[in-house]
Each structure stands twice: as C-alpha cells, then as structure tokens.
Design a protein around this motif. Structure first.
Motif, PDB file in Angstrom:
ATOM      1  N   ARG A  10       4.904  -3.777 -42.531  1.00 26.29           N
ATOM      2  CA  ARG A  10       4.135  -2.649 -43.052  1.00 26.29           C
ATOM      3  C   ARG A  10       3.986  -1.617 -41.941  1.00 26.29           C
ATOM      4  NH1 ARG A  10       4.633  -2.891 -47.494  1.00 26.29           N
ATOM      5  NH2 ARG A  10       4.178  -4.654 -48.838  1.00 26.29           N
ATOM      6  N   MET A  11       4.259  -0.369 -42.284  1.00 24.38           N
ATOM      7  CA  MET A  11       4.081   0.699 -41.300  1.00 24.38           C
ATOM      8  C   MET A  11       3.518   1.904 -42.015  1.00 24.38           C
ATOM      9  SD  MET A  11       7.309   0.758 -38.735  1.00 24.38           S
ATOM     10  CE  MET A  11       6.949   1.881 -37.410  1.00 24.38           C
ATOM     11  N   LYS A  12       2.724   2.663 -41.298  1.00 23.49           N
ATOM     12  CA  LYS A  12       2.183   3.876 -41.908  1.00 23.49           C
ATOM     13  C   LYS A  12       3.286   4.905 -42.042  1.00 23.49           C
ATOM     14  CE  LYS A  12      -2.213   3.935 -39.775  1.00 23.49           C
ATOM     15  NZ  LYS A  12      -2.069   4.114 -38.422  1.00 23.49           N
ATOM     16  N   ARG A  13       3.132   5.752 -43.060  1.00 19.93           N
ATOM     17  CA  ARG A  13       4.148   6.751 -43.324  1.00 19.93           C
ATOM     18  C   ARG A  13       4.426   7.608 -42.076  1.00 19.93           C
ATOM     19  NH1 ARG A  13       8.080   7.756 -47.257  1.00 19.93           N
ATOM     20  NH2 ARG A  13       8.897   9.763 -46.616  1.00 19.93           N
ATOM     21  N   ALA A  14       3.375   8.002 -41.405  1.00 17.64           N
ATOM     22  CA  ALA A  14       3.546   8.859 -40.235  1.00 17.64           C
ATOM     23  C   ALA A  14       4.337   8.134 -39.152  1.00 17.64           C
ATOM     24  CB  ALA A  14       2.176   9.280 -39.704  1.00 17.64           C
ATOM     25  N   ASP A  15       4.047   6.829 -38.987  1.00 15.34           N
ATOM     26  CA  ASP A  15       4.783   6.060 -37.986  1.00 15.34           C
ATOM     27  C   ASP A  15       6.256   5.955 -38.363  1.00 15.34           C
ATOM     28  OD1 ASP A  15       2.464   5.747 -36.668  1.00 15.34           O
ATOM     29  OD2 ASP A  15       2.043   3.732 -37.413  1.00 15.34           O
ATOM     30  N   LEU A  16       6.489   5.734 -39.671  1.00 16.10           N
ATOM     31  CA  LEU A  16       7.877   5.659 -40.139  1.00 16.10           C
ATOM     32  C   LEU A  16       8.599   6.979 -39.873  1.00 16.10           C
ATOM     33  CD1 LEU A  16       7.837   3.787 -43.569  1.00 16.10           C
ATOM     34  CD2 LEU A  16       8.877   3.048 -41.435  1.00 16.10           C
ATOM     35  N   ASP A  17       7.915   8.089 -40.211  1.00 20.46           N
ATOM     36  CA  ASP A  17       8.521   9.398 -39.970  1.00 20.46           C
ATOM     37  C   ASP A  17       8.899   9.552 -38.512  1.00 20.46           C
ATOM     38  OD1 ASP A  17       8.222   9.983 -42.586  1.00 20.46           O
ATOM     39  OD2 ASP A  17       6.467  11.288 -42.354  1.00 20.46           O
ATOM     40  N   ALA A  18       7.967   9.148 -37.648  1.00 21.59           N
ATOM     41  CA  ALA A  18       8.222   9.286 -36.211  1.00 21.59           C
ATOM     42  C   ALA A  18       9.397   8.410 -35.799  1.00 21.59           C
ATOM     43  CB  ALA A  18       6.964   8.899 -35.426  1.00 21.59           C
ATOM     44  N   LEU A  19       9.447   7.199 -36.369  1.00 19.87           N
ATOM     45  CA  LEU A  19      10.536   6.280 -36.038  1.00 19.87           C
ATOM     46  C   LEU A  19      11.881   6.865 -36.454  1.00 19.87           C
ATOM     47  CD1 LEU A  19      11.495   3.460 -35.120  1.00 19.87           C
ATOM     48  CD2 LEU A  19      11.183   2.716 -37.475  1.00 19.87           C
ATOM     49  N   VAL A  20      11.900   7.457 -37.667  1.00 20.71           N
ATOM     50  CA  VAL A  20      13.146   8.048 -38.159  1.00 20.71           C
ATOM     51  C   VAL A  20      13.600   9.167 -37.230  1.00 20.71           C
ATOM     52  CG1 VAL A  20      14.128   9.446 -40.013  1.00 20.71           C
ATOM     53  CG2 VAL A  20      12.808   7.403 -40.557  1.00 20.71           C
ATOM     54  N   GLU A  21      12.660  10.034 -36.865  1.00 15.49           N
ATOM     55  CA  GLU A  21      13.056  11.160 -36.018  1.00 15.49           C
ATOM     56  C   GLU A  21      13.537  10.664 -34.660  1.00 15.49           C
ATOM     57  OE1 GLU A  21      10.390  14.421 -35.796  1.00 15.49           O
ATOM     58  OE2 GLU A  21      11.470  15.351 -34.121  1.00 15.49           O
ATOM     59  N   ARG A  22      12.790   9.720 -34.085  1.00 12.18           N
ATOM     60  CA  ARG A  22      13.164   9.208 -32.764  1.00 12.18           C
ATOM     61  C   ARG A  22      14.551   8.562 -32.803  1.00 12.18           C
ATOM     62  NH1 ARG A  22      10.673   4.487 -31.228  1.00 12.18           N
ATOM     63  NH2 ARG A  22       8.967   5.073 -32.598  1.00 12.18           N
ATOM     64  N   SER A  23      14.785   7.729 -33.827  1.00 11.49           N
ATOM     65  CA  SER A  23      16.072   7.024 -33.894  1.00 11.49           C
ATOM     66  C   SER A  23      17.220   7.997 -34.131  1.00 11.49           C
ATOM     67  CB  SER A  23      16.051   5.995 -35.021  1.00 11.49           C
ATOM     68  OG  SER A  23      14.935   5.156 -34.895  1.00 11.49           O
ATOM     69  N   LEU A  24      16.997   8.949 -35.038  1.00 12.10           N
ATOM     70  CA  LEU A  24      18.070   9.900 -35.325  1.00 12.10           C
ATOM     71  C   LEU A  24      18.331  10.802 -34.129  1.00 12.10           C
ATOM     72  CD1 LEU A  24      17.358  10.836 -39.043  1.00 12.10           C
ATOM     73  CD2 LEU A  24      19.331   9.622 -38.141  1.00 12.10           C
ATOM     74  N   ARG A  25      17.266  11.152 -33.400  1.00 15.16           N
ATOM     75  CA  ARG A  25      17.478  11.945 -32.180  1.00 15.16           C
ATOM     76  C   ARG A  25      18.280  11.145 -31.165  1.00 15.16           C
ATOM     77  NH1 ARG A  25      15.141  16.777 -31.838  1.00 15.16           N
ATOM     78  NH2 ARG A  25      13.209  17.164 -32.993  1.00 15.16           N
ATOM     79  N   SER A  26      17.923   9.860 -31.010  1.00 18.52           N
ATOM     80  CA  SER A  26      18.665   9.033 -30.056  1.00 18.52           C
ATOM     81  C   SER A  26      20.134   8.944 -30.443  1.00 18.52           C
ATOM     82  CB  SER A  26      18.103   7.612 -30.009  1.00 18.52           C
ATOM     83  OG  SER A  26      16.730   7.646 -29.782  1.00 18.52           O
TER      84      SER A  26
END
Ligand SMILES: Nc1ncnc2c1ncn2[C@@H]1O[C@H](COP(=O)(O)OP(=O)(O)O)[C@@H](O)[C@H]1O
Ligand SMILES: [Mg+2]
Lengths: 259, 377
Positions: A116-132
C-alpha cells in the motif's frame, strides 16, 4: 544498496544437460560488469541464475554457490521471490505489461506486490524512476497511455524504470540494446553509467564496443568445444581484456577472428 | 535452380553469385535468361471478372426462367463462370494467374454453398416466427391457455435462470482447470485431465442429461425434476468448452510477461491473477460467452431434467420449469387444436432463441473489444 556478488564453482543444468560449468567470479558493487561471448555459450543462462530465474525452466537446476554480501542465494531457506526483490532484471526484448498504462507499468513491482502506498508517494516514485531511466521528459504528459504504445527504445527504458522502481541492489541486463536503434542504445548506455553510482550492474552484450564503453570489468564466456558446456574463460578489468587479454581465445574473440 | 539468370544487356558480371565464382570456372548451361522472362504480362481488362460473373448469373437466371430448377441454375452459372474465366485468363494471363482465378472461383462457390443452409434457416425461422412475435408472447405464460394466445414469459426466465446457473458452475471450474493445465500442470495428472476434457467435449448432450438425472435421482428419488439439475447437465457440456478456450487464451500470453513479473519479485499466483489473466481476459470472456451461446439452445438434457410447465416457476430448486428450447419442442411435438397456434408459438420461441444467441455473439465481440489490451490510447 549495491551489493557484491560472489559466484563459486557454479554448474548450471537444464535437466541432464550441463549448459555452463565451473563459473567463479566476483561482481563488485557500484560497477558495471559486462559478459561477452559467442551465442549459446551460456551468458543468459548464467545471468538468470543470479536472480534465481533459471529454475523457472522445468527441471533446471544449479550446483555451486552464489553469495550476495556473503549470503548464499541458493541456501536452504532462501525464498527465490525474495532474491528477486534484491536483484532486478531487464530483458533482451522490451516487455512492458500490455494491459497497463505507462504509470502502472512503473509501479507494477510495487502494486503487484500489494504494497500500500499513498497516491502522492506513488506519483513521486513514478517521476523518480522515469527520470532515472531518462524517460520522464518524453512521457510525462501521457502517463496514462498504454506502455505498449511507446517506441522500442522507450519501452526498454520503461522496463528499466520498472526494474529500478522497486529499488533493487543489483540490476541484471540481458542484451538490453540488441533490439534497439543506435540513439536508444546511446540513451541506455548513458543511463547505465548513471545507474552504476547506486547499483551493481551486470550486462550481457554482443556489442564489444558497448562492453568497452560502459563496463569496468569484462568477463568472456566461451564453449570449450561443440557439445561441451560453456564456461567463463577469463574476467578482468575491461581495459586489460581489450588490450592485453591473458587468454588466446579471448584475444581471438575480441579481435573478431572467431565467434 | 542451377544457375543465376544473366542479363544479356549487362552481362554475367552483374550477378553477385557469378561474382563469387572463380573466373576460370564455366558458369554452366544457361537454362533461363532474363530476356525469356518478360517483366510484363498480359492481363484481363479491369472488370473482366465482374463481367463474366454477370454473364454467368444471367445465364443461370435464363435457365431458371426456362423451367430449370433454381439449384441447377445456380450450379450451372458457377460452372460457367469458372470455366470461362479460367480459359480466358489462361489464354491472356498465363497458367499461374488462370489457376489463381480458378481457385478463387472454387473457394467462393464453396463459401456460398456453406452459406445456403444458414440463410435458409434464418429465413424460415424469421418468416414463421414473426407470426406470434407480439407483446402477449413476451408477457404471458401458458397458464390456462388452450388453443390460441399465450406466451413464453415463463420460458424466457427459465432459460435465463438455468443457463446463468450453468455458467456460474462452469466458468469457475473451467477457468481454474485451464489455469492449472497451463500454469501449473505437468506430468501424469495434467495429461489425464487433458484427456478427460477431450472426452467430455464429445459427450452427447442427452448423455449429460441422463447423467444429471441419475445423479439427482440418488438424492431425490425417481421422477425428480428441477431447474438446477438442468444447470448441472448443461455445465457438463459447457465446462470442456470453457477449459479449451481459456487454455488457448492463456497459452497466447507471452512467457516474457510472466518472466517480467517474476523478475519484479511477484509471486507466481499473483503473476497469474494480475498479469496473465488481465492480458487474456478479452479472449476468455469471448470464449465463455460463446460457450453460453452453445448450451443455451440445448433441448434433450433439459427435457429429461427440467421438463416443461405451463405456469411461472422461477425457483430452480423446486420442480419443473419452462425453457425456450423445450417449450418449442413440446409445442411442436404435442400440438392441440388449432394446430397452427401451437406451431406458431414453437417457431416464435425458436426465433427468440436465435436472437438471444445472436445477442450473445455480439456481446462476445463487444467484450473482446472492451477488454483487449490497448496499444494506443
Ligand atoms: N530453456 C532451455 N532449455 C534447455 N536448454 C536451454 C534452454 N535455454 C538455453 N539452453 C541451452 O543452454 C545453452 C546456453 O544458452 P544461452 O544461455 O541462451 O546462451 P547465450 O545467452 O550465451 O547465447 C545453449 O546450449 C542452449 O541451447
Ligand atoms: Mg542470450
């Protein structure tokens, strides 16, 4: 993060067929290790033993030891699923999940494991991973589009983003560029150089220039003879392998005289 | 092919293969030269096929008008078209194109022949079924109806309830079996299951009905009738269809997707539920819908297990129920007076069944379109 892998006397079987014999090597953290060698000598097979994907083939098995920071990955109580949590993999052919959007593909590792992850955390994860993965700028406006609508090179970077989104310690790549054009290849090579700051990277490649460009250490796999199992011939600093290899077969291979 | 063709205009050095030959070696006898194979060839005028077809149809119509039967007219028209187009094409275009046109004609004729029974059935059923396709037919049961009037309201619900229950049994059993066979099964057990599914595919529907009856008789005694028993009989017919279609769909899911999921440390059962099934769901849903369409018109097993009744009974666990197929059969088999009223109801029920199957087929297409993985959003 970034763990050391030690392989000791590894024999790899498909049922009764011994595909790879007697591999021992140490893979250093925060470095890129390239594996080269002719087709069919067992590079993919070896790579897949490192995250216990090999045993997904019916009756496939392994003898010997693979240690990750001194813990045996093939120990009695080791759960292969947990091994794969630490060791991610990128395949030769880009394989984003066709039913999922770009966004969902990136968070697939998290979601499918029902964390379970909060939407905001997921958003941040997506951006971080895609940036990487150097993909953010290209897809940030269409995160909800299907991942399979991207170009081959973008799909492969999406798969890399998906692999690093679960924050593994080690990243295995099996010919990640062999289906890609030179520009996408360049993007992924740049990416590898960035990623090695954080991860241990092992890459199988048929492209010797690529091995020379991105890797710190290169291992040369070969078949001793037709019908014989494959094995590691030598492994050394990339500069040394490509200038003064100690084995004649290695020299023949990299100078294009065979294989 | 013994030697590469050489172009007389540019000489043999033009060809890559001859390049590789050592200079002193004789390239061998020249069997084919490019000059003998012109790049262009004759072709029939643009509307040739259409004109010949028109002529052939005209000929057929003339024969029909002259008193020959419609069948003979059509057959002779097809033969005339095939012969004329083949010979004409052969004289102008050469044997390969002529043979192509010949096969095209034969294949199209076969297709039309296959279409004849379908068109005939649809025509007959619509023609006779429309007589009683009125509001009374849909809103009334047959309770107290003798002679004209009455309807199939009770049978519509009976069919829907019994088929829905059959689907409720078959879909989980069939899908789980297919998942076992594709994702887990190996060795003797999987082979045995595959074998029995194959055998089940061939069970005559009457046998499924007798089996369900024999089974329920054990518990309820002789003469038992209930809707649920019909559902069990239908699911015996439906399960193998669901297993087969689900299996095919699961096999179509590329192994790479499973591996991608495993590599993300997703356990196997979650991989199946979250990756494999969603990827295959369109095909599976289509298969299930078609399986339903396949059993919804079954008559024999329902005749044995559910029987028929004239009034509403919507409780599948208690006594006889009416279904469209058995209704149609019983109206036709045991008509009262006037007979026409009974036959009309039989045809109308048949028409309704065909419509339901058609809606199910359309639904299957819609489902597969809705669920299919999208590549462009
Ligand atoms: N799933 C499999 N089952 C049986 N043998 C396999 C399988 N995959 C690979 N092999 C065999 O293992 C050997 C090594 O193959 P592979 O690891 O794919 O080589 P590489 O990646 O170096 O080209 C080959 O002889 C190949 O035929
Ligand atoms: Mg390989």
């Amino acid at each position: 993060m970034a763990k050391r892998i030690e392989v000791k006397g590894l024999d790899i079987y498909y049922d009764k067929f011994l595909a790879v014999q007697g591999v021992s090597m140490t893979i250093e953290p925060r470095s890129v290790t390239a594996l080269i060698g002719p087709s069919g000598c067992g590079k993919s097979t070896f790579l897949r033993t490192l995250n216990r994907m090999h045993e997904l083939v019916p009756n496939a098995r392994v003898e010997g030891k693979v240690l990750m920071d001194n813990e045996d990955l093939y120990g009695a109580n080791v759960d292969p699923v947990n091994v794969r949590r630490h060791i991610g993999m990128v395949f030769q052919r880009p394989n984003p999940f066709p039913t999922m959007s770009i966004y969902d593909n990136v968070v697939a590792g998290v979601r499918l494991n029902s964390k379970r992850m909060k939407r905001a955390d997921l958003d941040a994860l997506v951006e971080r991973s895609l940036r990487s993965a150097n993909l953010w700028e290209e897809v940030k406006d269409r995160l909800n589009r299907p991942g399979s609508g991207l170009s081959g090179g973008q799909q492969q970077r999406l798969c890399i983003a998906r692999a690093i989104a679960v924050q593994p310690d080690v990243l295995l790549m099996d010919e990640p560029c062999s289906a890609l054009d030179p520009i996408s290849t360049q993007a992924i090579e740049d990416l590898m150089l960035e990623l090695k700051e954080q991860y241990t990277i092992v890459i199988v490649t048929h492209n010797m220039q690529q091995a020379a460009r991105v890797s710190d250490v290169t291992g040369f796999f070969n078949l001793r003879a037709v019908g014989e199992p494959g094995g590691l011939v030598e492994i050394d600093e990339t500069t040394k392998i490509f200038s003064t290899p100690s084995n004649q077969a290695t020299e023949d291979y990299i100078s294009g005289r065979f294989g | 092919m013994s030697t590469p063709p050489t172009n007389p205009a540019t000489g043999p050095a033009e060809s890559l293969d001859t390049d590789r030959l050592p200079a002193h070696e004789d390239p061998g006898p020249q069997t084919v030269t490019l000059a003998a194979v012109p790049l262009t060839r004759g072709s029939l005028p643009r509307h040739a096929a259409r004109l010949v077809l028109l002529g052939a149809v005209g000929l057929g119509a003339a024969l029909f008008a002259a008193g020959l039967g419609a069948t003979w007219g059509a057959v002779l028209a097809a033969v005339a078209y095939t012969v004329v187009i083949y010979l004409w094409s052969r004289s102008v275009e050469g044997t390969r194109r002529a043979f192509d046109r010949f096969v095209t004609a034969v294949v199209s004729s076969a297709f039309l022949v296959a279409l004849v029974p379908l068109a005939s059935v649809v025509w007959t059923v619509v023609d006779r079924g429309l007589a009683r396709f009125d509001t009374e037919f849909f809103s009334y049961s047959m309770r107290g109806v003798v002679g004209e009037g009455g309807g199939v309201n009770h049978a519509i619900f009976g069919t829907l309830i019994i088929t829905a229950l059959a689907a409720l049994i078959s879909v989980p059993v069939g899908m789980l079996t297919a998942i076992y066979l594709v994702e887990y099964g190996r060795g003797a057990l999987a082979r045995a299951i595959t074998f029995f599914v194959d055998v089940m595919t061939g069970i005559p529907s009457i046998v499924a009905g007798l089996f369900a009856y024999a089974l329920f008789e054990l518990f309820y005694g002789p003469g038992v009738r209930m809707g649920f028993m019909g559902s069990v009989a239908l699911s015996i017919l439906m399960i193998p269809i669901v297993v087969r279609s689900t299996e095919e769909m699961l096999k179509l899911v590329p192994n790479e997707l499973r591996e991608a999921s495993y590599a993300l440390a997703v356990p196997k059962w979650r991989t199946i539920v979250k990756v494999v099934l969603p990827t295959a769901i369109a095909g599976i849903a289509t298969g299930v819908t078609l399986a339903i369409a396949r059993v919804i018109g079954e008559t024999a097993p329902l005749l044995i297990t559910v029987g028929i009744t004239t009034s509403d009974n919507f409780d599948p666990f208690d006594g006889r129920m009416a279904t469209l197929s058995v209704f149609s059969f019983s109206q036709y088999a045991t008509p009262g007076i006037p007979r026409e009223a009974y036959f009309d109801r039989a045809w109308s029920a048949a028409l309704l069944l065909i419509l339901i199957v058609m809606v199910l087929n359309l639904g299957a297409r819609l489902i597969s379109r809705l669920f299919a993985p999208k590549t462009r959003g």
